[in-house]
Design an enzyme around this catalytic site. Sequence first.
Site, PDB file in Angstrom:
ATOM      1  CE  LYS A 134      -3.765  -2.540   2.141  1.00  0.00           C
ATOM      2  NZ  LYS A 134      -4.446  -2.988   3.357  1.00  0.00           N
TER       3      LYS A 134
ATOM      4  CG  ASP B 232      -9.699  -0.722   4.668  1.00  0.00           C
ATOM      5  OD1 ASP B 232      -9.427  -0.924   3.463  1.00  0.00           O
ATOM      6  OD2 ASP B 232      -8.932  -1.009   5.607  1.00  0.00           O
TER       7      ASP B 232
ATOM      8  CD  GLN C  39      -3.510  -4.908   6.432  1.00  0.00           C
ATOM      9  OE1 GLN C  39      -3.429  -3.911   5.717  1.00  0.00           O
ATOM     10  NE2 GLN C  39      -4.083  -6.031   6.024  1.00  0.00           N
TER      11      GLN C  39
END
Length: 293
Positions: free
Chosen positions: A53, A120, A97
């Site tokens: 990322k 997200d 994450q």
Amino acid sequence: MATIIDGKSLAQKLRSEIKEEVYHYLNSGERPPHLAAILVGDDGASKTYVASKERDCDFVGFDSTVHRLPSDITENELLKLIESINSNEDIDGLIVQLPLPKHINSSVVTDSINPEIDVDGFHTINVGRLTKNEDTYISATPFGVIKMLEEYGIETKGKHCVVIGRSNIVGRPMSILMSRGGYPGESTVTICHRYTENLKSHTYVADIVIVAVGIPHFLKGDMVKEGAVVIDVGITRVDSDNNKGYKLVGDADFDSLLDKSSAITPVPGGVGPMTRYGLLYNTLKSYKRKLNL
Ligand code: NAD
């Protein structure tokens, strides 16, 4: 012989478009978009994902900040960090994450992120917006799949789509998107999961099968009908004697499906790169919204 849906090249093309757009904003004197990521602990796969990322951000001209925290950090300490990032006007996207260590409640954590920078799309508010077909951040993997279907012009209206897997990050949102109004969508959707009886009776009548179970080669050629579209979301690391020591394997048994299906995504090089694109897309979306661009 099926069309192999080349997620890698498609994501490359789409990333380059983002890069050009960012270049244009920077030239007109705007600040760069900024993605913040929080990584707790030292899970190998999570470290790899976060590193990729960072590289993606670098490629398109985004700033990125990664907060690497030890696995024994308390939930409260993590929430405090999220609060400080939420109130930083110059951050456009924040991701935590997953998975998190067991002593931390992932649901509390994802719901503590400001929904406006929840790129997200895991916050309950954004999941609700998705369910109501309102504008939101569609989480990166389902977004990547939808974008792939669109770019390859795959017909979805009136088609029977079977989604295998019902997780909050893949299967469930995938099923909502495939049944929503608009394109890609308008499909008749069946969701299968670990308690589905006679799975093959469902997959065999599907026009589109989206598989996200995390079991290598789970979906075999004899489970789908001639001409089905197969989207393989699965990624499992299996030992290999290559220089990395592992390779990535999908949920679809590619070899037995290749002749049977009309289109199929490979692993690696299918949904994975499109997921990475999805995160960049959402971060840019937040940035443009914040700066009224
Ligand atoms: P998960 O473990 O949360 O969910 C797996 C789902 O599979 C569950 O809903 C379960 O009911 C179902 N399942 C398990 N065994 C089954 C069986 N025998 N028959 C039918 N259904 C069964 O996993 P997840 O987070 O949804 O991820 C699924 C896979 O997708 C994993 O391999 C993961 O690594 C991968 N993934 C890939 C990307 C990407 O970018 N390509 C992103 C996220 C997840």
